[in-house]
Design a protein around this motif. Structure first.
Motif, PDB file in Angstrom:
ATOM      1  N   GLU A  61       0.855  -1.248  -0.121  1.00  0.00           N
ATOM      2  CA  GLU A  61      -0.026  -0.089  -0.060  1.00  0.00           C
ATOM      3  C   GLU A  61       0.861   1.291   0.161  1.00  0.00           C
ATOM      4  N   ARG A  62       1.801   1.219   0.947  1.00  0.00           N
ATOM      5  CA  ARG A  62       2.968   2.431   0.867  1.00  0.00           C
ATOM      6  C   ARG A  62       3.550   2.675  -0.434  1.00  0.00           C
ATOM      7  N   GLY A  63       3.980   1.615  -1.161  1.00  0.00           N
ATOM      8  CA  GLY A  63       4.496   1.521  -2.259  1.00  0.00           C
ATOM      9  C   GLY A  63       3.733   2.285  -3.795  1.00  0.00           C
ATOM     10  N   TYR A  64       2.189   1.967  -3.497  1.00  0.00           N
ATOM     11  CA  TYR A  64       1.614   2.570  -4.508  1.00  0.00           C
ATOM     12  C   TYR A  64       1.390   4.064  -4.097  1.00  0.00           C
ATOM     13  N   GLU A  65       1.227   4.133  -2.710  1.00  0.00           N
ATOM     14  CA  GLU A  65       1.018   5.608  -2.479  1.00  0.00           C
ATOM     15  C   GLU A  65       2.315   6.631  -2.861  1.00  0.00           C
ATOM     16  N   LEU A  66       3.653   5.835  -2.653  1.00  0.00           N
ATOM     17  CA  LEU A  66       4.619   6.726  -3.173  1.00  0.00           C
ATOM     18  C   LEU A  66       4.698   7.036  -4.864  1.00  0.00           C
ATOM     19  N   VAL A  67       4.070   5.881  -5.264  1.00  0.00           N
ATOM     20  CA  VAL A  67       3.972   5.780  -6.890  1.00  0.00           C
ATOM     21  C   VAL A  67       3.196   7.205  -7.305  1.00  0.00           C
ATOM     22  N   LEU A  68       2.117   7.196  -6.649  1.00  0.00           N
ATOM     23  CA  LEU A  68       0.751   8.122  -6.954  1.00  0.00           C
ATOM     24  C   LEU A  68       1.293   9.551  -6.540  1.00  0.00           C
ATOM     25  N   GLU A  69       2.215   9.806  -5.448  1.00  0.00           N
ATOM     26  CA  GLU A  69       2.732  11.019  -5.041  1.00  0.00           C
ATOM     27  C   GLU A  69       3.679  11.543  -6.156  1.00  0.00           C
ATOM     28  N   ARG A  70       4.277  10.656  -7.078  1.00  0.00           N
ATOM     29  CA  ARG A  70       5.008  11.259  -7.996  1.00  0.00           C
ATOM     30  C   ARG A  70       4.095  11.291  -9.378  1.00  0.00           C
ATOM     31  N   GLU A  71       3.226  10.377  -9.554  1.00  0.00           N
ATOM     32  CA  GLU A  71       2.413  10.178 -10.822  1.00  0.00           C
ATOM     33  C   GLU A  71       0.836  10.167 -10.415  1.00  0.00           C
ATOM     34  N   PRO A  72       0.196  11.037 -10.022  1.00  0.00           N
ATOM     35  CA  PRO A  72      -1.164  11.098  -9.514  1.00  0.00           C
ATOM     36  C   PRO A  72      -2.142  10.290 -10.354  1.00  0.00           C
ATOM     37  N   GLU A  73      -1.957  10.252 -11.732  1.00  0.00           N
ATOM     38  CA  GLU A  73      -2.850   9.670 -12.670  1.00  0.00           C
ATOM     39  C   GLU A  73      -2.455   8.415 -13.131  1.00  0.00           C
ATOM     40  N   ASN A  74      -1.684   7.836 -12.357  1.00  0.00           N
ATOM     41  CA  ASN A  74      -0.882   6.317 -12.802  1.00  0.00           C
ATOM     42  C   ASN A  74      -2.245   5.362 -12.536  1.00  0.00           C
ATOM     43  N   ARG A  75      -2.720   4.684 -13.591  1.00  0.00           N
ATOM     44  CA  ARG A  75      -3.881   3.824 -13.563  1.00  0.00           C
ATOM     45  C   ARG A  75      -3.368   2.482 -12.901  1.00  0.00           C
ATOM     46  N   VAL A  76      -2.165   2.004 -13.001  1.00  0.00           N
ATOM     47  CA  VAL A  76      -1.656   0.789 -12.343  1.00  0.00           C
ATOM     48  C   VAL A  76      -1.756   0.974 -10.874  1.00  0.00           C
ATOM     49  N   ALA A  77      -1.030   1.934 -10.433  1.00  0.00           N
ATOM     50  CA  ALA A  77      -0.712   2.175  -9.014  1.00  0.00           C
ATOM     51  C   ALA A  77      -2.177   2.370  -8.513  1.00  0.00           C
ATOM     52  N   LEU A  78      -3.102   3.279  -9.038  1.00  0.00           N
ATOM     53  CA  LEU A  78      -4.504   3.448  -8.454  1.00  0.00           C
ATOM     54  C   LEU A  78      -5.224   2.013  -8.382  1.00  0.00           C
ATOM     55  N   GLU A  79      -5.331   1.069  -9.501  1.00  0.00           N
ATOM     56  CA  GLU A  79      -5.643   0.004  -9.569  1.00  0.00           C
ATOM     57  C   GLU A  79      -5.236  -1.059  -8.149  1.00  0.00           C
ATOM     58  N   GLY A  80      -3.864  -0.935  -8.177  1.00  0.00           N
ATOM     59  CA  GLY A  80      -3.095  -1.431  -7.405  1.00  0.00           C
ATOM     60  C   GLY A  80      -3.765  -1.207  -6.020  1.00  0.00           C
ATOM     61  N   LEU A  81      -3.821   0.163  -5.617  1.00  0.00           N
ATOM     62  CA  LEU A  81      -4.059   0.662  -4.414  1.00  0.00           C
ATOM     63  C   LEU A  81      -5.533   0.147  -3.935  1.00  0.00           C
ATOM     64  N   VAL A  82      -6.486   0.297  -4.902  1.00  0.00           N
ATOM     65  CA  VAL A  82      -7.779  -0.393  -4.610  1.00  0.00           C
ATOM     66  C   VAL A  82      -7.828  -1.880  -4.131  1.00  0.00           C
ATOM     67  N   GLU A  83      -7.107  -2.646  -4.849  1.00  0.00           N
ATOM     68  CA  GLU A  83      -7.052  -3.920  -4.622  1.00  0.00           C
ATOM     69  C   GLU A  83      -6.350  -4.413  -3.323  1.00  0.00           C
ATOM     70  N   ILE A  84      -5.279  -3.910  -2.800  1.00  0.00           N
ATOM     71  CA  ILE A  84      -4.609  -3.995  -1.765  1.00  0.00           C
ATOM     72  C   ILE A  84      -5.357  -3.348  -0.588  1.00  0.00           C
ATOM     73  N   ARG A  85      -6.220  -2.413  -0.762  1.00  0.00           N
ATOM     74  CA  ARG A  85      -7.268  -1.935   0.511  1.00  0.00           C
ATOM     75  C   ARG A  85      -8.376  -2.823   0.553  1.00  0.00           C
TER      76      ARG A  85
END
Length: 134
Positions: A61-85
């Motif tokens: 979860e923290r990894g996906y959040e870090l990616v989203l800090e750099r790239e707020p529109e990253n589709r893979v990171a958003l999907e991954g964050l939803v799945e992890i949560r």
């Protein structure tokens, strides 16, 4: 005709022996260095079996959040964050990144359907918590 063996060149023989010694020495030295480093450095990292599932999910979860800090529109990171949560049973936390996905990709009906289901599930769990509290 006489059968004479050609005279072997002593220089050739010395060169072959030196080459073999050099090859075996360099191979042995490399293997020695490999094994001595492995013995000197103890394994300090925990294996995946040793770490708890919650810790692994929190790290992802923290990894996906870090990616989203750099790239707020990253589709893979958003999907991954939803799945992890969702795996962490945090339906309320999964709603925000899913809303962002719906906003970024309105043509994708799957996100809208999943968002509606999560909102309904979240409302049910909140109402059941209120009923238990009374």
């Amino acid at each position: 005709m006489s059968d004479k063996k050609p005279k072997e060149n002593p220089l050739k023989r010395i060169l072959v022996v030196c080459s073999m010694v050099a090859f075996l020495g360099s191979t042995g030295y490399g293997l020695f260095g490999l094994y001595s480093n492995a013995l000197q450095q103890p394994q300090t990292t925990a294996t995946p079996e040793e770490a708890s599932v919650d810790q692994q999910l929190a790290a992802k979860e923290r990894g996906y959040e870090l990616v989203l800090e750099r790239e707020p529109e990253n589709r893979v990171a958003l999907e991954g964050l939803v799945e992890i949560r969702l795996q962490m049973q945090d339906t309320q936390g999964a709603i925000a990144p899913l809303e962002r996905l719906v906003e970024l990709h309105p043509q994708d009906a799957g996100y809208k359907v999943q968002l509606e289901k999560l909102k309904q599930l979240s409302e049910r769990s909140q109402s059941s918590n209120k009923d238990q509290g009374n």
